[in-house]
Design an enzyme around this catalytic site. Structure first.
Site, PDB file in Angstrom:
ATOM      1  N   GLN A   1     -17.174  11.026 -19.526  1.00  0.00           N
ATOM      2  CA  GLN A   1     -16.235  11.280 -19.621  1.00  0.00           C
ATOM      3  C   GLN A   1     -16.623  11.176 -21.247  1.00  0.00           C
ATOM      4  O   GLN A   1     -16.197  10.396 -21.757  1.00  0.00           O
ATOM      5  CB  GLN A   1     -15.204  10.349 -18.922  1.00  0.00           C
ATOM      6  CG  GLN A   1     -14.257  10.811 -19.616  1.00  0.00           C
ATOM      7  CD  GLN A   1     -13.542   9.508 -19.130  1.00  0.00           C
ATOM      8  OE1 GLN A   1     -13.743   8.170 -19.038  1.00  0.00           O
ATOM      9  NE2 GLN A   1     -11.810  10.038 -18.628  1.00  0.00           N
ATOM     10  N   GLY A   2     -16.456  13.084 -22.145  1.00  0.00           N
ATOM     11  CA  GLY A   2     -16.468  12.550 -22.746  1.00  0.00           C
ATOM     12  C   GLY A   2     -15.093  12.684 -23.416  1.00  0.00           C
ATOM     13  O   GLY A   2     -14.318  14.226 -23.833  1.00  0.00           O
ATOM     14  N   TYR A   3     -13.883  11.941 -23.697  1.00  0.00           N
ATOM     15  CA  TYR A   3     -12.824  11.959 -23.760  1.00  0.00           C
ATOM     16  C   TYR A   3     -12.000  11.125 -25.409  1.00  0.00           C
ATOM     17  O   TYR A   3     -11.868  11.907 -26.605  1.00  0.00           O
ATOM     18  CB  TYR A   3     -11.414  11.514 -23.463  1.00  0.00           C
ATOM     19  CG  TYR A   3     -11.288  11.889 -22.059  1.00  0.00           C
ATOM     20  CD1 TYR A   3     -12.059  12.903 -21.299  1.00  0.00           C
ATOM     21  CD2 TYR A   3      -9.956  11.168 -21.369  1.00  0.00           C
ATOM     22  CE1 TYR A   3     -11.243  13.337 -20.013  1.00  0.00           C
ATOM     23  CE2 TYR A   3      -9.169  12.182 -20.397  1.00  0.00           C
ATOM     24  CZ  TYR A   3      -9.723  13.035 -19.673  1.00  0.00           C
ATOM     25  OH  TYR A   3      -9.728  13.463 -19.046  1.00  0.00           O
ATOM     26  N   SER A   4     -13.098   9.979 -25.818  1.00  0.00           N
ATOM     27  CA  SER A   4     -12.592   8.673 -26.519  1.00  0.00           C
ATOM     28  C   SER A   4     -13.178   9.493 -28.042  1.00  0.00           C
ATOM     29  O   SER A   4     -14.451  10.190 -27.930  1.00  0.00           O
ATOM     30  CB  SER A   4     -13.047   7.867 -26.772  1.00  0.00           C
ATOM     31  OG  SER A   4     -12.182   7.480 -25.648  1.00  0.00           O
TER      32      SER A   4
ATOM     33  N   GLU B   1      -8.442   7.703 -12.536  1.00  0.00           N
ATOM     34  CA  GLU B   1      -8.898   6.141 -12.940  1.00  0.00           C
ATOM     35  C   GLU B   1      -8.147   5.565 -13.329  1.00  0.00           C
ATOM     36  O   GLU B   1      -9.111   4.558 -12.689  1.00  0.00           O
ATOM     37  CB  GLU B   1      -9.289   6.752 -14.769  1.00  0.00           C
ATOM     38  CG  GLU B   1     -10.606   6.433 -15.286  1.00  0.00           C
ATOM     39  CD  GLU B   1      -9.928   6.186 -16.889  1.00  0.00           C
ATOM     40  OE1 GLU B   1      -9.302   7.296 -17.146  1.00  0.00           O
ATOM     41  OE2 GLU B   1     -10.857   5.371 -17.613  1.00  0.00           O
TER      42      GLU B   1
ATOM     43  N   SER C   1      -6.005   0.513 -23.481  1.00  0.00           N
ATOM     44  CA  SER C   1      -5.682  -0.499 -23.881  1.00  0.00           C
ATOM     45  C   SER C   1      -4.867  -0.945 -23.060  1.00  0.00           C
ATOM     46  O   SER C   1      -3.571  -0.378 -22.466  1.00  0.00           O
ATOM     47  CB  SER C   1      -5.916  -1.185 -25.403  1.00  0.00           C
ATOM     48  OG  SER C   1      -4.459   0.178 -25.476  1.00  0.00           O
ATOM     49  N   ASN C   2      -4.405  -2.652 -22.870  1.00  0.00           N
ATOM     50  CA  ASN C   2      -3.099  -3.373 -22.440  1.00  0.00           C
ATOM     51  C   ASN C   2      -2.222  -2.775 -23.392  1.00  0.00           C
ATOM     52  O   ASN C   2      -1.234  -2.987 -22.632  1.00  0.00           O
ATOM     53  CB  ASN C   2      -3.629  -4.523 -22.258  1.00  0.00           C
ATOM     54  CG  ASN C   2      -4.344  -4.898 -21.046  1.00  0.00           C
ATOM     55  OD1 ASN C   2      -4.946  -3.834 -20.988  1.00  0.00           O
ATOM     56  ND2 ASN C   2      -4.627  -5.807 -20.489  1.00  0.00           N
TER      57      ASN C   2
HETATM   58  C1  LIG Z   1     -17.067  -0.245 -22.376  1.00  0.00           C
HETATM   59  C2  LIG Z   1     -16.258   0.427 -23.072  1.00  0.00           C
HETATM   60  C3  LIG Z   1     -16.390   2.140 -22.031  1.00  0.00           C
HETATM   61  C4  LIG Z   1     -15.369   3.127 -22.590  1.00  0.00           C
HETATM   62  N1  LIG Z   1     -16.183   4.216 -21.992  1.00  0.00           N
HETATM   63  C5  LIG Z   1     -15.264   5.691 -22.816  1.00  0.00           C
HETATM   64  C6  LIG Z   1     -16.094   6.960 -22.313  1.00  0.00           C
HETATM   65  O1  LIG Z   1     -16.469   6.908 -21.126  1.00  0.00           O
HETATM   66  N2  LIG Z   1     -15.319   7.969 -22.048  1.00  0.00           N
HETATM   67  C7  LIG Z   1     -14.564   7.835 -22.742  1.00  0.00           C
HETATM   68  O2  LIG Z   1     -13.987   9.260 -23.860  1.00  0.00           O
HETATM   69  N3  LIG Z   1     -14.004   6.533 -23.926  1.00  0.00           N
HETATM   70  C8  LIG Z   1     -15.461   5.303 -23.471  1.00  0.00           C
HETATM   71  N4  LIG Z   1     -14.117   4.320 -23.830  1.00  0.00           N
HETATM   72  C9  LIG Z   1     -13.308   4.069 -24.514  1.00  0.00           C
HETATM   73  C10 LIG Z   1     -11.863   3.628 -24.483  1.00  0.00           C
HETATM   74  O3  LIG Z   1     -11.323   5.211 -23.857  1.00  0.00           O
HETATM   75  C11 LIG Z   1     -10.997   3.418 -26.109  1.00  0.00           C
HETATM   76  O4  LIG Z   1     -11.745   2.297 -26.610  1.00  0.00           O
HETATM   77  C12 LIG Z   1      -9.531   2.918 -25.549  1.00  0.00           C
HETATM   78  O5  LIG Z   1      -8.674   4.470 -25.324  1.00  0.00           O
HETATM   79  C13 LIG Z   1      -9.554   2.395 -26.748  1.00  0.00           C
HETATM   80  O6  LIG Z   1      -9.152   3.798 -27.942  1.00  0.00           O
HETATM   81  P1  LIG Z   1     -10.625   3.056 -29.703  1.00  0.00           P
HETATM   82  O7  LIG Z   1     -11.116   2.576 -28.644  1.00  0.00           O
HETATM   83  O8  LIG Z   1     -10.022   3.666 -30.402  1.00  0.00           O
HETATM   84  O9  LIG Z   1      -8.842   1.797 -30.226  1.00  0.00           O
HETATM   85  P2  LIG Z   1      -7.230   2.045 -30.844  1.00  0.00           P
HETATM   86  O10 LIG Z   1      -6.773   3.266 -30.207  1.00  0.00           O
HETATM   87  O11 LIG Z   1      -7.948   2.614 -32.458  1.00  0.00           O
HETATM   88  O12 LIG Z   1      -6.560   0.123 -31.183  1.00  0.00           O
HETATM   89  C14 LIG Z   1      -6.908  -0.267 -31.643  1.00  0.00           C
HETATM   90  C15 LIG Z   1      -6.224  -1.460 -31.641  1.00  0.00           C
HETATM   91  O13 LIG Z   1      -4.292  -0.960 -31.694  1.00  0.00           O
HETATM   92  C16 LIG Z   1      -3.977  -1.094 -30.522  1.00  0.00           C
HETATM   93  N5  LIG Z   1      -2.956   0.263 -30.022  1.00  0.00           N
HETATM   94  C17 LIG Z   1      -3.391   1.573 -30.700  1.00  0.00           C
HETATM   95  N6  LIG Z   1      -2.322   1.877 -30.568  1.00  0.00           N
HETATM   96  C18 LIG Z   1      -1.152   1.070 -30.213  1.00  0.00           C
HETATM   97  C19 LIG Z   1       0.481   1.506 -30.044  1.00  0.00           C
HETATM   98  N7  LIG Z   1       0.379   2.957 -30.283  1.00  0.00           N
HETATM   99  N8  LIG Z   1       1.057   0.525 -29.522  1.00  0.00           N
HETATM  100  C20 LIG Z   1       0.856  -0.786 -30.160  1.00  0.00           C
HETATM  101  N9  LIG Z   1      -0.829  -1.197 -29.613  1.00  0.00           N
HETATM  102  C21 LIG Z   1      -1.636  -0.041 -29.877  1.00  0.00           C
HETATM  103  C22 LIG Z   1      -4.501  -0.939 -29.618  1.00  0.00           C
HETATM  104  O14 LIG Z   1      -4.567  -1.550 -28.703  1.00  0.00           O
HETATM  105  C23 LIG Z   1      -6.205  -2.261 -29.824  1.00  0.00           C
HETATM  106  O15 LIG Z   1      -5.872  -2.924 -29.401  1.00  0.00           O
HETATM  107  C24 LIG Z   1     -14.736   3.082 -23.821  1.00  0.00           C
HETATM  108  C25 LIG Z   1     -14.699   2.366 -24.010  1.00  0.00           C
HETATM  109  C26 LIG Z   1     -15.107   1.166 -24.164  1.00  0.00           C
HETATM  110  C27 LIG Z   1     -15.361  -0.229 -24.945  1.00  0.00           C
END
Ligand SMILES: Cc1cc2nc3c(=O)[nH]c(=O)nc-3n(C[C@H](O)[C@H](O)[C@H](O)COP(=O)(O)OP(=O)(O)OC[C@H]3O[C@@H](n4cnc5c(N)ncnc54)[C@H](O)[C@@H]3O)c2cc1C
Length: 397
Positions: free
Chosen positions: A128-131, A246, A382-383
């Site tokens: 999955q290429g989202y992030s 998902e 995230s939560n």
């Molecule tokens: C083990 C693992 C596997 C993954 N696999 C995939 C995958 O296969 N494909 C894919 O596309 N992605 C994948 N991901 C990515 C995942 O979806 C992102 O890590 C996630 O959406 C959080 O984005 P970020 O890491 O950029 O953190 P950020 O968005 O930068 O967030 C950092 C912190 O800020 C908080 N935060 C951000 N915005 C807000 C807000 N508006 N209000 C309150 N708090 C906020 C977050 O909760 C977090 O605590 C994976 C991540 C992990 C850790």
């Protein structure tokens, strides 16, 4: 759950148990017992996928017309439950549970005919290429560029945290095809083979020592327009539906229950269980919360099977429950293990992969699982983001 089954479902449970008793060889079970990741490692997944495919049981949630077994929600839960109890490998969700249902809903007849059978057989392994490096929670800000060039898009940029990209031969990804208007309006949903020239996969090793995630670089990669799902600039609608699959269609309670039972077995073996009312209290609390999760998951699965959507509130509530319960159960494991909890028994944290494990067999993976599960409140949204969604729905903002 299985105590109160009617005759038909009890017979089905017996059939599943008989199949698993034969199909799960001692080698597969031992290999699975060493896994600490979200999904089993790629080679084990491929092996187990083949076994389930040969039986016709690899895609429990798929409709019969696409090769699913046509099970009721209760049969799906029984199957998931028995797989966990028997120690079966956990297969990745990206193909069968995420991309598959999306193609069924939004794919062209040609895309369905080409991709769905190959997804089912395991010939295609999906990631999955989202992030992206600057876009996770705020996914609509994604920047990877796709510029139309005749019958193809030229794609440049990178995707981050891509689970199992190093095993996958196909990726579904979101790209930016326009910077006009709202960020959501310029996103397109594409499918690419991982061996397309210009794609590079760079490993990321997690805190538990696992190689599950990667950064994937795109350097002027050509992706045919025929591999677009939905209309150009309309990928956000497709992306959101996929996130719903998902978050909304899982049966996590069974797996969590197995882990909870394992925590009790460890506590008994280590002598904590009888002596610690506090430990038993924490255990009982988790047991009750798992019953609530089990009920909610069955309702969501029934809705999906009936062709209804799982609402945003339900999806967010399930994601919150599953991720926090997982973390709390792995914490309980660490408490039960006592002195063995300090070191990773598989050698993944530096002891050397070939070194003999220290301590009893049940101490083999809990430390790695505890570390690995820290990510559960981040991936899949995230939560904090789930809380925001719920707050918006409840407050009507
Ligand atoms: C083990 C693992 C596997 C993954 N696999 C995939 C995958 O296969 N494909 C894919 O596309 N992605 C994948 N991901 C990515 C995942 O979806 C992102 O890590 C996630 O959406 C959080 O984005 P970020 O890491 O950029 O953190 P950020 O968005 O930068 O967030 C950092 C912190 O800020 C908080 N935060 C951000 N915005 C807000 C807000 N508006 N209000 C309150 N708090 C906020 C977050 O909760 C977090 O605590 C994976 C991540 C992990 C850790």
């Amino acid at each position: 759950m299985s105590d109160a089954l009617d005759a038909v479902h009890a017979a089905f449970r017996d059939e599943v148990q008989a199949f698993l008793a034969e199909a799960l060889t001692p080698e597969i079970k031992a290999w699975t017992a060493r896994q600490a990741g979200v999904f089993a490692e790629g080679e084990l997944c491929k092996l187990w996928h083949k076994v389930l495919y040969a039986k016709g049981w690899v895609a429990p949630s798929w409709p019969v017309e696409h090769g699913g077994p046509g099970w009721t929600p209760m049969q799906r839960f029984i199957f998931a439950d028995e797989c966990v109890k028997a120690g079966a490998p956990v297969l990745p969700a990206m193909g069968l549970q995420m991309c598959g249902p999306v193609l069924m809903r939004y794919g062209t007849p040609e895309q369905k005919a080409f991709f769905l059978p190959r997804m089912l057989s395991g010939e295609h392994y999906w990631c999955q290429g989202y992030s992206e490096p600057q876009s996770g929670s705020d996914l609509a800000s994604l920047q990877i560029r796709a510029v139309r060039d005749g019958d193809a898009y030229r794609v440049s940029g990178s995707k981050l945290w891509t689970t199992h990209a190093h095993y996958a031969n196909w990726m579904f990804l979101l790209v930016r095809t326009s910077t006009e208007g709202k960020p959501q309006a310029g996103i397109t949903f594409l499918l690419t083979p991982m061996d397309a020239p210009g794609i590079t996969v760079q490993p990321i090793i997690s805190i538990s020592g696992e190689h599950e995630v990667n950064q994937v670089f795109f350097d002027d990669v050509l992706i045919p327009v025929a591999n677009r799902v939905g209309d150009e600039h309309q990928g956000w609608t497709v992306a959101k539906a996929l996130l719903e699959f998902e978050r909304g269609g899982g049966a996590a309670a069974s797996g969590l229950w197995a882990q909870l039972r394992a925590a009790r077995a460890i506590a008994e073996a280590e002598g904590w269980w009888g002596d610690s009312p506090a430990f038993r209290g924490r255990w009982a609390e988790l047991d009750v919360e798992l019953q609530a999760l089990d009920f909610a998951e069955r309702q969501a699965a029934a809705a999906l099977m009936a062709g209804q959507r799982v609402g945003d509130a339900t999806a967010s509530r399930l994601k919150l429950s599953v991720s926090t319960l997982l973390q709390r159960i792995t914490e309980l494991h660490m408490g039960a293990l006592g002195a063995y909890a300090g070191a990773d028994q598989r050698g993944a944290l530096g002891m050397g992969a070939n070194e003999a494990p220290v301590g009893p067999g049940y101490a083999l993976t809990p430390t790695a699982k505890y570390l690995n599960s820290r990510a559960a409140t981040i991936y899949g949204g995230s939560n904090e983001i789930q809380h925001n969604i719920l707050a918006r729905i409840i407050l009507g903002a």
